[in-house]
Design a protein around this motif. Structure first.
Motif, short mmCIF file in Angstrom:
data_model
loop_
_atom_site.label_atom_id
_atom_site.label_comp_id
_atom_site.label_asym_id
_atom_site.label_seq_id
_atom_site.Cartn_x
_atom_site.Cartn_y
_atom_site.Cartn_z
N LEU A 62 78.45 161.51 47.33
CA LEU A 62 79.84 161.21 47.64
C LEU A 62 80.65 161.23 46.35
CD1 LEU A 62 79.23 158.25 50.12
CD2 LEU A 62 80.06 160.51 50.74
N ASP A 63 81.89 161.71 46.44
CA ASP A 63 82.71 161.93 45.24
C ASP A 63 84.11 161.35 45.46
OD1 ASP A 63 83.47 162.83 42.75
OD2 ASP A 63 83.67 164.93 43.34
N PRO A 64 84.37 160.09 45.07
CA PRO A 64 85.67 159.47 45.32
C PRO A 64 86.75 159.99 44.38
CG PRO A 64 84.28 157.97 44.07
CD PRO A 64 83.43 159.16 44.42
N SER A 65 88.02 159.89 44.83
CA SER A 65 89.13 160.38 44.03
C SER A 65 90.04 159.27 43.53
CB SER A 65 89.97 161.38 44.84
OG SER A 65 90.68 160.73 45.89
N ASN A 66 89.81 158.02 43.95
CA ASN A 66 90.59 156.88 43.45
C ASN A 66 89.79 155.60 43.71
OD1 ASN A 66 91.01 156.17 46.20
ND2 ASN A 66 92.93 157.31 46.29
N SER A 67 90.35 154.47 43.35
CA SER A 67 89.63 153.20 43.45
C SER A 67 89.38 152.79 44.90
CB SER A 67 90.39 152.10 42.70
OG SER A 67 90.46 152.38 41.33
N SER A 81 96.77 175.42 51.56
CA SER A 81 96.09 174.35 52.28
C SER A 81 95.01 173.76 51.38
CB SER A 81 95.47 174.89 53.57
OG SER A 81 96.46 175.35 54.46
N ILE A 82 94.65 172.51 51.63
CA ILE A 82 93.65 171.84 50.80
C ILE A 82 92.57 171.22 51.68
CG2 ILE A 82 93.23 170.00 49.12
CD1 ILE A 82 96.16 170.29 48.26
N TRP A 83 91.33 171.53 51.38
CA TRP A 83 90.20 170.85 52.03
C TRP A 83 89.57 169.96 50.97
CZ3 TRP A 83 84.83 173.08 53.78
CH2 TRP A 83 84.23 172.17 54.67
N LYS A 84 89.78 168.67 51.11
CA LYS A 84 89.25 167.70 50.16
C LYS A 84 87.92 167.16 50.69
CE LYS A 84 90.15 163.03 48.41
NZ LYS A 84 89.06 162.42 49.22
N LEU A 85 86.89 167.36 49.90
CA LEU A 85 85.56 166.91 50.30
C LEU A 85 85.26 165.53 49.72
CD1 LEU A 85 83.50 170.20 49.77
CD2 LEU A 85 84.42 169.30 51.92
N GLY A 86 84.84 164.62 50.58
CA GLY A 86 84.35 163.32 50.12
C GLY A 86 82.85 163.36 49.98
N LEU A 87 82.17 163.98 50.97
CA LEU A 87 80.73 164.24 50.89
C LEU A 87 80.59 165.65 50.36
CD1 LEU A 87 77.79 163.30 51.61
CD2 LEU A 87 78.11 164.49 53.80
N ILE A 88 80.12 165.78 49.13
CA ILE A 88 80.04 167.12 48.52
C ILE A 88 78.65 167.73 48.61
CG2 ILE A 88 82.01 166.78 47.00
CD1 ILE A 88 80.03 166.14 44.76
N TYR A 89 77.67 166.93 49.02
CA TYR A 89 76.35 167.48 49.32
C TYR A 89 75.64 166.55 50.30
CZ TYR A 89 71.71 169.43 49.11
OH TYR A 89 70.52 170.00 49.48
N PRO A 90 75.19 167.09 51.45
CA PRO A 90 75.33 168.49 51.87
C PRO A 90 76.70 168.76 52.50
CG PRO A 90 74.10 167.27 53.52
CD PRO A 90 74.36 166.31 52.39
N ILE A 91 77.15 170.01 52.41
CA ILE A 91 78.38 170.45 53.06
C ILE A 91 78.01 171.09 54.39
CG2 ILE A 91 80.38 172.00 52.88
CD1 ILE A 91 80.04 171.81 49.80
#
Length: 605
Positions: free
Chosen positions: A132-137, A253-263
């Protein structure tokens, strides 16, 4: 309905809060920037047992033990720490999860405080665990809780990959109450938890199946968000890069991934099929890009964006301009103010300073450094490290160099330095290895810098800290430990006693054999060292700059009234009274303020 309490938290603080709210019980870490604060903050929660372990391998094993008992557990470390923990990690990932397990990896794009820039998304795939890859707190807190849920649902260890920028930046976070998680107790099914053949052979299929199930689960996972507009271009990103991308606000358009593996293969193909161009923006390695290409999805990425460093707003805009997505670049110069460069330096009164001042004046040509505060000895003005690789490596590297030198009948003295935290972290086995095939006449001097704290990361305790204070419960004497191993030439010296230390260093470097110096001196910052300050008598000072060359922050050259030549001076508000400057002064121009106090007492009497 009662409104949730909100706080401004760093990403590290948010992870701590998320672990607490998720019913976490066991957390272990080895302190390393950028993730130190996670466990520091966990000390606030009585329900959680947390510790700074001897090293990352031990921290991981403590957390694994908690998980085996069925409680939610977490191991926290910087990205290179995962290398140390890799041995148990790569086998633990074969077992089912009993209590939810989360590994926090603090990646460091741009090498703000690290010796390399490895991308641990690749490590996670290698280990068959999800990321998982968070983008803020807020996401850091929420993803911590989600990771523990997924871990138990799919019987899989999870990685929360967080970068330095997210760790230290702050944003608003909504808080929730703690929910106690079920404690399952130990699962004694030896076929699933004794990882030797044939159990570990079956585990290969188990790992493959759970990743496949998790990929199906990812199809409609809410943290993978699609922001669609009228455009023929789709940008796929994750983490902090997403926030910077939103500042640029491209026509895509933007697809923001929170779970980056597995996709999700199915979801990725459905979304990307709608667009003529698919552009991946990610820091460091082309991880998401390669995952999509393995699915047969045509996409662009690293041909437009750097493979190293952070991707800030300017970098993203430049990359999208290069890709033809943005026609006109805006100027961000007003946002990025140039500042005066300030190289890192030892703190005021640091006990490492006299050691490297002495080494600079010694005849040692080759000094093998290690990881810690003392790594800064590589920099000006000391420049006293020829090699720095990783924690604990200085000892083994020195032995390898010396054995190679012996083949060429070269007996140049070698000096290696290692800190006390690093000594306990990974130096012990390398010191034991020095005893193997030890030969007479191999000139090697090993200096253990014992300031009795893990100073580089904020003063966390190590195994010798209890010798300086009553707060810490480990009181391991390094000299005694080395002698018990079988080393017969181990000297101990007070680093602040400059003349005695200089004499000992000269003797040991000249000694035709293996010797060890344990250089003691408390970390001035950690232990609040504050002796009477020192001052300069400008009428005696000869402007030789011997004191200035010790690079202590309170020292500088100034113009005194009535004196034409620049003379040294000491900022009394910064000085902690370590006395090193006074000891290196050749004309005794630097004096302790306690002498002034004595004169005042005489006048009063």
């Amino acid at each position: 309905m009662k409104e949730k309490e909100k706080r401004v938290l760093t990403g590290n603080e948010a992870i701590s809060r998320g672990f607490y709210e998720a019913g976490g019980i066991i957390a272990a870490s080895y302190p390393g920037s950028p993730t130190v604060e996670v466990v520091e903050k966990l000390k606030e929660y009585e329900e959680v047992y947390s510790e700074f372990s001897t090293n990352e391998k031990v921290a991981l094993e403590v957390a694994i033990g908690g998980s085996f008992y069925g409680v939610r557990s977490m191991a926290v470390m910087k990205h290179v720490g995962v290398n140390i923990a890799a041995d148990p990690l790569m086998t633990f990932t074969q077992t089912p999860i009993n209590g939810g397990f989360l590994l926090i990896s603090g990646d460091d794009p741009g090498l703000a405080s690290s010796q390399n820039e490895q991308d641990n998304r690749l490590f996670a795939k290698f280990a068959n665990i999800a990321v998982l890859d968070p983008s803020n707190s807020q996401e850091a807190k929420d993803y911590t809780k989600l990771a523990l849920d997924i871990s138990e649902k799919f019987q899989i260890p999870m990685m929360l990959r967080i970068t330095s920028r997210i760790c230290h930046s702050r944003s608003i976070v909504s808080l929730d109450e703690r929910i106690e998680a079920e404690v399952k107790g130990i699962n004694r099914d030896k076929d699933k938890f004794c990882m030797i053949p044939p159990g570990s052979r079956r585990a290969q299929f188990f790992m493959k199946e759970r990743i496949e199930k998790l990929e199906e689960y990812a199809y409609d996972l809410e943290i993978n968000t699609l922001e669609e507009i009228e455009s023929d271009t789709l940008i796929i990103t994750s983490g902090m890069v997403y926030q910077n991308l939103k500042e640029v606000n491209p026509n895509a358009s933007i697809w923001k991934l929170g779970l980056i593996y597995p996709i999700s293969n199915k979801r990725a193909k459905e979304i990307t099929a709608k667009y003529n161009r698919v552009i991946i923006i990610e820091e460091m390695m082309p991880f998401i890009e390669n995952e999509l290409k393995l699915m047969g999805i045509k996409c662009e990425g690293k041909e437009h964006f750097s493979f190293t460093g952070e991707l800030d707003i300017k970098d993203i805009e430049a990359g999208l301009h290069n890709a033809g997505i943005i026609k006109d670049k805006r100027s961000y110069s007003e946002r990025f103010v140039e500042t005066v460069p300030r190289p890192p330096l030892f703190c005021t009164g640091c006990p490492h300073r006299p050691v490297f001042d002495i080494l600079k004046k010694s005849k040692a040509k080759t000094i093998i450094g290690d990881i810690g505060c003392y790594s800064m000895a590589f920099l000006f003005p000391f420049e006293q490290s020829n090699i720095i690789i990783s924690m604990g490596a200085s000892i083994g590297i020195t032995k390898g160099i010396k054995k190679a030198m012996s083949k060429k009948e070269d007996n140049e003295p070698l000096v290696a330095v290692i800190g006390d935290g690093t000594f306990f972290h990974s130096g012990l086995p390398t010191f034991v290895n020095l005893l193997h095939k030890k030969q007479e006449g191999e000139n090697m001097t090993f200096i253990v810098l014992d300031n009795r704290t893990t100073a580089m990361t904020g003063g966390q305790p190590n195994a010798s800290s209890g010798l300086y204070n009553d707060r810490d419960d480990m009181k391991v004497g390094i000299k005694t430990l080395l002698e018990s191993m079988g080393f017969d030439r181990v000297n101990e010296i007070n680093q602040y006693d400059y003349k005695a230390a200089a004499k000992l260093f000269k003797e040991e470097i000249a000694y035709d054999g293996l010797s060890i110096i344990v250089a003691n001196g408390p970390c001035a910052l950690k232990y609040n060292i504050e002796e009477p300050y020192y001052y300069v008598d400008p009428t005696i000072c000869i402007s030789c700059r011997a004191c200035i060359k010790t690079n202590c922050p309170p020292l500088r050259m100034i113009k005194y009234e009535g004196i034409e030549k620049l003379k040294s001076s000491i900022d009394e508000d910064m000085c902690v009274g370590c006395s090193v400057c006074a000891q290196v002064c050749p004309v005794n121009a630097i004096k302790s303020s306690k002498e002034i106090n004595r004169e005042d007492e005489k006048i009063d009497n």
